[in-house]
Write an enzyme that holds these catalytic residues in place. Sequence first.
Site, PDB file in Angstrom:
ATOM      1  N   LYS A  52       0.848  -1.208   0.000  1.00 48.02           N
ATOM      2  CA  LYS A  52       0.000   0.000   0.000  1.00 48.02           C
ATOM      3  C   LYS A  52       0.877   1.250   0.000  1.00 48.02           C
ATOM      4  CE  LYS A  52      -3.773  -2.321   2.391  1.00 48.02           C
ATOM      5  NZ  LYS A  52      -4.315  -2.725   3.695  1.00 48.02           N
ATOM      6  N   GLN A  96      -4.765  -1.374  10.120  1.00 47.38           N
ATOM      7  CA  GLN A  96      -4.691  -2.704   9.520  1.00 47.38           C
ATOM      8  C   GLN A  96      -5.145  -3.775  10.515  1.00 47.38           C
ATOM      9  OE1 GLN A  96      -3.504  -3.337   6.246  1.00 47.38           O
ATOM     10  NE2 GLN A  96      -4.054  -5.468   6.614  1.00 47.38           N
ATOM     11  N   ASP A 119     -12.043   3.238   4.894  1.00 46.51           N
ATOM     12  CA  ASP A 119     -12.689   1.950   4.627  1.00 46.51           C
ATOM     13  C   ASP A 119     -14.215   2.037   4.758  1.00 46.51           C
ATOM     14  OD1 ASP A 119     -11.473  -0.427   3.720  1.00 46.51           O
ATOM     15  OD2 ASP A 119     -10.158  -0.429   5.474  1.00 46.51           O
TER      16      ASP A 119
END
Length: 286
Positions: A52, A96, A119
């Site tokens: 990422k 995460q 998210d």
Amino acid sequence: MTKTIDGKAVAKKVNDATQVAVSELVAQGIQPGIVVIIVGEDPASKIYVRNKNRKAEKLGMHSVVRQLPDTTTQAELLAIIEAYNADDSIHGILVQSPLPKQINEPLVTMAIDPHKDVDGFHPAYVGKLVTNYPGHYPVANTPRGIMTMLKEYGVDPAGKTAVVIGRSTIVGKPMAALLTNANATVTIAHSRTKDLKAVAKTADILVVATGIAHLITGDDIKPGATVIDVGMDRDEHGKLVGDVDFESAQGVAGLITPVPGGVGPMTIATLMQTTVELAKWSDKRE
Ligand code: NAD
């Protein structure tokens, strides 16, 4: 014949558009910024986070990886999130998973400023997704990326039977909501589903997100179905494989995503796309 969906090619298309959007924002004095917070030493998570970070930098974004020890307390993590909430150079905050046991995940979700919730985990966004509320808001990136791939390959969910195996907050549930909003008839299957294989075989669109290597084989797939394999599992030799047995699906599925090279690159591309959208919306807040 089974056609393989090229997740890398679709991801490249999304990334190219993101790169243009980043340049436009930079010209206006806004460099989109993302922070990925990782707690502990999970090796798979470290690989995802590194990928990422590389992609964000390559696209010209400001990218921060905040590695924390697995002894990090709830209070320490919340204080760090609070600092990024107040940091104007950061537009997207991603924590995460998995998180160590001492961390309360719902509290973490609620601590992230919704404007930076890349998210789309905040209950207000989940509510908007489920009600198919109009307007701009973040949606979980893996399922959103899958919708982009389906569109790219001309798979219109309207009127189709879709089965999503897995009911997590990050993949299964938002996937089912997106497919419902796109007018598919959707079943969510999970670890307590009876006769899972028979349920899977009803699907015109089958999305598998369980974390169990090769759970689904060619025998469980309706001929001609579109099969989306979200799994990132290790087989007995340590090789990266999916939740679907790719080999036995050949000649049965119409379209299938490979692992690697399917959903993985799309998730990262969509995460970058969403971060840039959050940066774009940041100066239009009420
Ligand atoms: P999770 O562990 O939160 O959820 C797994 C789901 O699978 C649960 O809802 C459970 O009910 C269901 N399940 C478990 N065993 C089952 C069985 N035997 N039969 C039917 N259903 C069963 O996992 P998650 O976060 O949703 O991730 C699922 C998989 O997708 C993992 O392999 C993960 O690594 C992968 N993943 C990949 C990406 C990507 O970008 N490629 C993104 C997110 C997750």
